[in-house]
Design a protein around this motif. Structure first.
Motif, PDB file in Angstrom:
ATOM      1  N   VAL A  40       0.848  -1.189   0.000  1.00  0.00           N
ATOM      2  CA  VAL A  40       0.000   0.000   0.000  1.00  0.00           C
ATOM      3  C   VAL A  40       0.887   1.244   0.000  1.00  0.00           C
ATOM      4  N   PRO A  41       0.276   2.365  -0.415  1.00  0.00           N
ATOM      5  CA  PRO A  41      -1.073   2.526  -0.979  1.00  0.00           C
ATOM      6  C   PRO A  41      -1.170   1.937  -2.385  1.00  0.00           C
ATOM      7  N   LEU A  42      -2.367   1.489  -2.705  1.00  0.00           N
ATOM      8  CA  LEU A  42      -2.632   0.884  -4.005  1.00  0.00           C
ATOM      9  C   LEU A  42      -3.035   1.943  -5.030  1.00  0.00           C
ATOM     10  N   PRO A  43      -2.713   1.741  -6.303  1.00  0.00           N
ATOM     11  CA  PRO A  43      -1.910   0.650  -6.864  1.00  0.00           C
ATOM     12  C   PRO A  43      -0.427   0.837  -6.536  1.00  0.00           C
ATOM     13  N   PRO A  44       0.377  -0.238  -6.648  1.00  0.00           N
ATOM     14  CA  PRO A  44       1.773  -0.138  -6.232  1.00  0.00           C
ATOM     15  C   PRO A  44       2.674   0.602  -7.208  1.00  0.00           C
ATOM     16  N   ALA A  45       2.262   0.795  -8.444  1.00  0.00           N
ATOM     17  CA  ALA A  45       3.116   1.466  -9.421  1.00  0.00           C
ATOM     18  C   ALA A  45       2.278   2.204 -10.443  1.00  0.00           C
ATOM     19  N   ASP A  55       7.156   4.113   3.992  1.00  0.00           N
ATOM     20  CA  ASP A  55       6.031   3.954   4.916  1.00  0.00           C
ATOM     21  C   ASP A  55       5.728   5.275   5.611  1.00  0.00           C
ATOM     22  N   ASP A  56       4.672   5.278   6.409  1.00  0.00           N
ATOM     23  CA  ASP A  56       4.282   6.430   7.231  1.00  0.00           C
ATOM     24  C   ASP A  56       4.042   5.920   8.648  1.00  0.00           C
ATOM     25  N   PRO A  57       5.098   5.895   9.498  1.00  0.00           N
ATOM     26  CA  PRO A  57       4.976   5.269  10.814  1.00  0.00           C
ATOM     27  C   PRO A  57       4.290   6.166  11.837  1.00  0.00           C
ATOM     28  N   GLY A 182      -0.114   6.454   8.521  1.00  0.00           N
ATOM     29  CA  GLY A 182      -0.831   6.305   7.258  1.00  0.00           C
ATOM     30  C   GLY A 182      -0.244   5.137   6.488  1.00  0.00           C
ATOM     31  N   GLU A 183      -0.682   4.970   5.251  1.00  0.00           N
ATOM     32  CA  GLU A 183      -0.195   3.854   4.442  1.00  0.00           C
ATOM     33  C   GLU A 183       1.181   4.133   3.845  1.00  0.00           C
ATOM     34  N   GLY A 184       1.462   5.400   3.523  1.00  0.00           N
ATOM     35  CA  GLY A 184       2.764   5.721   2.968  1.00  0.00           C
ATOM     36  C   GLY A 184       2.665   6.544   1.700  1.00  0.00           C
ATOM     37  N   TRP A 185       3.786   6.533   0.929  1.00  0.00           N
ATOM     38  CA  TRP A 185       3.930   7.412  -0.233  1.00  0.00           C
ATOM     39  C   TRP A 185       4.680   6.665  -1.320  1.00  0.00           C
ATOM     40  N   ARG A 186       4.165   6.725  -2.536  1.00  0.00           N
ATOM     41  CA  ARG A 186       4.812   6.108  -3.690  1.00  0.00           C
ATOM     42  C   ARG A 186       5.074   7.170  -4.754  1.00  0.00           C
ATOM     43  N   VAL A 187       6.251   7.096  -5.369  1.00  0.00           N
ATOM     44  CA  VAL A 187       6.643   8.040  -6.419  1.00  0.00           C
ATOM     45  C   VAL A 187       7.115   7.230  -7.619  1.00  0.00           C
ATOM     46  N   ASP A 188       6.711   7.645  -8.815  1.00  0.00           N
ATOM     47  CA  ASP A 188       7.039   6.899 -10.026  1.00  0.00           C
ATOM     48  C   ASP A 188       7.083   7.850 -11.214  1.00  0.00           C
ATOM     49  N   THR A 189       7.635   7.369 -12.320  1.00  0.00           N
ATOM     50  CA  THR A 189       7.586   8.028 -13.627  1.00  0.00           C
ATOM     51  C   THR A 189       8.099   9.466 -13.529  1.00  0.00           C
ATOM     52  N   ILE A 190       9.341   9.598 -13.096  1.00  0.00           N
ATOM     53  CA  ILE A 190       9.970  10.909 -12.916  1.00  0.00           C
ATOM     54  C   ILE A 190      10.618  11.334 -14.228  1.00  0.00           C
ATOM     55  N   ASN A 191      10.307  12.536 -14.676  1.00  0.00           N
ATOM     56  CA  ASN A 191      10.905  13.074 -15.899  1.00  0.00           C
ATOM     57  C   ASN A 191      11.263  14.535 -15.702  1.00  0.00           C
ATOM     58  N   ILE A 192      12.484  14.893 -16.066  1.00  0.00           N
ATOM     59  CA  ILE A 192      12.913  16.282 -16.108  1.00  0.00           C
ATOM     60  C   ILE A 192      13.304  16.573 -17.547  1.00  0.00           C
ATOM     61  N   ALA A 193      12.684  17.582 -18.134  1.00  0.00           N
ATOM     62  CA  ALA A 193      12.920  17.867 -19.543  1.00  0.00           C
ATOM     63  C   ALA A 193      13.025  19.362 -19.770  1.00  0.00           C
ATOM     64  N   GLY A 194      13.849  19.734 -20.741  1.00  0.00           N
ATOM     65  CA  GLY A 194      14.012  21.122 -21.101  1.00  0.00           C
ATOM     66  C   GLY A 194      14.950  21.244 -22.272  1.00  0.00           C
ATOM     67  N   CYS A 195      15.433  22.435 -22.506  1.00  0.00           N
ATOM     68  CA  CYS A 195      16.310  22.697 -23.635  1.00  0.00           C
ATOM     69  C   CYS A 195      17.485  23.548 -23.194  1.00  0.00           C
TER      70      CYS A 195
END
Length: 220
Positions: A40-45, A55-57, A182-195
């Protein structure tokens, strides 16, 4: 030329982080930030199979995930986009008040010092902080704006970044207080873009103007 960074955590085996990413607990018990494909938290990805998660203890903690130093030249403008899924302890009475929360920070000196992305000159385009952390429960980020409560799945966050330089690191930081969890925190699909330099694309060609045909005179 285009510059940037992309990470979706799908090329490593849980719980390992990608090379040169760093997880630390400044306060609180294990676990640290890890790559995860379940729980958790769902979905996992956001992009299967993995995301990074913490987690969030129910105790005071300060859990930090630092990106690798960006191997990019100075560039402006730059945008950071990532997907996040959080369920962190927050008030169920005051929708503006959080107890446990997550913040985004940035370092311009290779990770020696960090400051909040807003204090550093960044701004949120989408999915910015949604609550302020309580000042009376011992949170390491008390009084700061943060993500807290329940995002109810993955949401998109877009950030206009200040001008960066080689050696810049981003930090996702979760802090909890003296009680409640709490259930916690998930981070995914990180993109940094520029010129660098701008503009990144060649100028748009001007449309061709088709002349109107001249009217023909009737025969005399």
């Amino acid at each position: 030329m285009p510059v940037g960074l992309s990470e979706n955590f799908d090329n490593v085996s849980p719980p390992a982080l990608p090379p040169d990413w760093l997880a630390t607990n400044a306060q609180g018990p294990p676990p640290l930030w890890v790559t995860s494909n379940s729980g958790v938290p769902l979905p996992p990805a956001d992009t299967s199979p993995n995301a990074t998660s913490i987690d969030d203890p129910a105790v005071v903690s300060d859990k930090r995930l630092d990106s690798l130093a960006f191997p990019i030249p100075p560039a402006h403008p730059l945008q950071l986009t990532f997907r996040q899924n959080f369920n962190l302890e927050a008030s169920d009475v005051d929708p503006n008040l959080g107890f446990d929360g997550g913040v985004l920070e940035v370092s311009f000196d290779g990770g020696n010092t960090f400051q909040d992305i807003l204090d550093a000159g960044g701004s949120f385009v989408q999915g910015g902080y949604n609550r302020t952390i309580s000042t009376d429960r011992g949170s390491p980020i008390a009084g700061r704006q943060a993500w807290s409560g329940n995002s109810e799945g993955f949401i998109t966050t877009v950030v206009n970044l200040p001008i960066l330089s080689t050696g810049t690191r981003m930090r996702w930081r979760m802090a909890s207080d003296t009680n409640g969890s709490g259930e916690g925190w998930r981070v995914d699909t990180i993109n940094i873009a520029g010129c660098a330099p701008v503009p990144c694309q060649p100028p748009t060609p001007r449309p061709r103007i088709t002349p109107y045909p001249r009217p023909t005179r009737p025969p005399r």
